[in-house]
Design an enzyme around this catalytic site. Structure first.
Site, PDB file in Angstrom:
ATOM      1  N   GLU A  30      39.861  35.357  44.142  1.00  0.00           N
ATOM      2  CA  GLU A  30      41.094  35.749  44.848  1.00  0.00           C
ATOM      3  C   GLU A  30      40.805  36.250  46.262  1.00  0.00           C
ATOM      4  O   GLU A  30      39.678  36.650  46.571  1.00  0.00           O
ATOM      5  CB  GLU A  30      41.869  36.808  44.050  1.00  0.00           C
ATOM      6  CG  GLU A  30      41.119  38.112  43.840  1.00  0.00           C
ATOM      7  CD  GLU A  30      42.048  39.285  43.499  1.00  0.00           C
ATOM      8  OE1 GLU A  30      42.967  39.566  44.281  1.00  0.00           O
ATOM      9  OE2 GLU A  30      41.819  39.928  42.460  1.00  0.00           O
ATOM     10  N   LYS A  84      42.133  49.344  36.489  1.00  0.00           N
ATOM     11  CA  LYS A  84      41.939  50.725  36.950  1.00  0.00           C
ATOM     12  C   LYS A  84      42.882  51.659  36.223  1.00  0.00           C
ATOM     13  O   LYS A  84      44.012  51.283  35.912  1.00  0.00           O
ATOM     14  CB  LYS A  84      42.232  50.814  38.441  1.00  0.00           C
ATOM     15  CG  LYS A  84      41.112  50.254  39.285  1.00  0.00           C
ATOM     16  CD  LYS A  84      41.187  50.753  40.708  1.00  0.00           C
ATOM     17  CE  LYS A  84      40.018  50.162  41.483  1.00  0.00           C
ATOM     18  NZ  LYS A  84      40.457  49.256  42.535  1.00  0.00           N
ATOM     19  N   ALA A 107      53.090  41.419  37.987  1.00  0.00           N
ATOM     20  CA  ALA A 107      53.308  40.005  37.663  1.00  0.00           C
ATOM     21  C   ALA A 107      52.019  39.334  37.182  1.00  0.00           C
ATOM     22  O   ALA A 107      52.060  38.219  36.661  1.00  0.00           O
ATOM     23  CB  ALA A 107      53.874  39.273  38.875  1.00  0.00           C
TER      24      ALA A 107
HETATM   25  N1  PSU Z   1      43.479  46.232  41.025  1.00  0.00           N
HETATM   26  C1  PSU Z   1      42.296  46.498  41.603  1.00  0.00           C
HETATM   27  N2  PSU Z   1      41.975  45.888  42.765  1.00  0.00           N
HETATM   28  C2  PSU Z   1      42.811  44.982  43.368  1.00  0.00           C
HETATM   29  C3  PSU Z   1      44.055  44.684  42.723  1.00  0.00           C
HETATM   30  C4  PSU Z   1      44.339  45.340  41.562  1.00  0.00           C
HETATM   31  O1  PSU Z   1      41.543  47.298  41.087  1.00  0.00           O
HETATM   32  O2  PSU Z   1      42.479  44.440  44.431  1.00  0.00           O
HETATM   33  C5  PSU Z   1      44.961  43.663  43.341  1.00  0.00           C
HETATM   34  C6  PSU Z   1      44.787  42.306  42.636  1.00  0.00           C
HETATM   35  O3  PSU Z   1      44.968  41.268  43.585  1.00  0.00           O
HETATM   36  C7  PSU Z   1      45.943  42.306  41.652  1.00  0.00           C
HETATM   37  C8  PSU Z   1      47.015  43.026  42.441  1.00  0.00           C
HETATM   38  O4  PSU Z   1      46.356  41.021  41.238  1.00  0.00           O
HETATM   39  O5  PSU Z   1      46.319  44.055  43.121  1.00  0.00           O
HETATM   40  C9  PSU Z   1      48.118  43.577  41.577  1.00  0.00           C
HETATM   41  O6  PSU Z   1      49.148  44.036  42.385  1.00  0.00           O
HETATM   42  P1  PSU Z   1      50.543  44.465  41.711  1.00  0.00           P
HETATM   43  O7  PSU Z   1      50.236  45.682  40.899  1.00  0.00           O
HETATM   44  O8  PSU Z   1      51.446  44.761  42.875  1.00  0.00           O
HETATM   45  O9  PSU Z   1      50.975  43.309  40.870  1.00  0.00           O
END
Ligand code: PSU
Ligand code: MN
Length: 305
Positions: free
Chosen positions: A25, A159, A141
């Protein structure tokens, strides 16, 4: 759909010849780590995948295309450009149609990977159900993508900025198996433990590949979470991180942070509060995930006719 995809020569060659490929990613590069550690990490992770017999395909959005594989200068662009959007399923058509630059999240990257025919993806941590998600309905999502898109996501768990119990419950409801790779406990990113178990433990890349193959041959659409704990030597103390997380959550609430900004805000605060220590752990676990993902991709490719 193919009109929106472009490939580097390396990735195109691998896909045409059915060689093992691992998706990566770009959100982790653009929004997850500071420069220049982010671009150094991105290049090293690609190299680890090659050393383990697979081809890396870092996925991002540029010039109205979903790029499957990025050149070094494109990686540099994602690592430095301050106007990179965060792209999940919802954001994809807007960012493509307007020609903006967008870093794909776990969900966004899974979509690109599936379109390109890639079945294994390595990252750091997945999104999930946020703490107090039962009130805010803030559910990543990433989880609904895992329910519908056929990609195995190798990660170090999630996390504990998140509600890990509810995250696992949601995945169960959506039919997403959570596999502990050589582990009985669901890891919490920086730490090897979380207090929550996994659904099944598997100890070899071949066993994981066989389960992926079985799931999809049965027509059971959706992904798998391959939870690979951070190596012991790089793990952080659970309690130390928890204090930083509590502070970050409090500040997010006070400042009224909402929507897609919640996760980046929390990640950034935790990073600040734990100084450089968490960054080192973050880089180490992503590298470890890349190695395991490459081995799984090799095993999975061997099962295909
Ligand atoms: N958790 C982490 N590091 C990250 C992300 C999540 O420890 O970089 C990033 C990833 O790209 C994940 C996104 O898909 O955050 C999730 O965001 P949201 O909670 O807005 O869906
Ligand atoms: Mn959210």
């Amino acid at each position: 759909m193919k009109q929106y995809l472009t490939y580097t020569d390396e990735v195109r060659h691998a896909l045409e010849n059915r060689l093992p490929v691992v998706a990566l990613e770009t959100t982790i590069i653009s929004h997850g780590m500071p420069y220049p550690q982010n671009v150094a990490m991105a290049k090293e992770v690609e190299q680890i995948i090659r050393e383990n017999g697979a081809v890396p395909a870092t996925i991002g959005i540029m010039d109205g295309k979903i790029k499957i594989g990025l050149t070094e200068s494109e990686l540099e662009e994602f690592a430095t450009n301050k106007s990179v959007e965060k792209v999940s399923r919802r954001d994809l058509p807007y960012v493509l149609a307007t020609g903006r630059i967008g870093a794909t999240t776990v969900a966004g990257t899974m979509i690109g990977a599936q379109m390109a025919g890639i079945h294994v993806f390595a990252t750091g941590g997945i999104g999930g159900v946020h703490r107090e998600g039962e009130i805010t309905w803030d559910v990543s999502a990433d989880l609904t993508e895992l329910a519908r898109t056929n990609v195995a996501v190798v990660c170090a768990g999630a996390k504990s900025i998140l509600d890990l119990g509810r995250t696992l419950e949601y995945l169960e409801t959506q039919g997403v198996p959570v596999i502990g790779y050589k582990a009985d406990e669901f890891p919490s990113f920086y730490a090897r433990e979380s207090g929550y178990g996994v659904d099944y433990r598997l100890d070899t890349p071949e066993a994981v590949a066989t389960m992926m193959d079985t799931k999809w041959k049965l027509g059971l659409n959706g992904g798998l979470v391959i939870a690979n704990p951070v190596p012991e030597a790089d793990a952080l103390d659970h309690r130390e991180i928890e204090a930083a997380i509590v502070t970050a959550l409090k500040e997010a609430k006070e400042q009224g942070i909402a929507g897609k900004n919640v996760t980046p805000f929390l990640l950034d605060k935790v990073k600040q509060l734990t100084a450089g220590k968490s960054l080192q752990t973050n880089i180490a676990l992503v590298k470890h995930n890349a190695e395991v993902a490459a081995k799984i991709a090799v095993a999975f490719a061997a099962l295909q006719p």
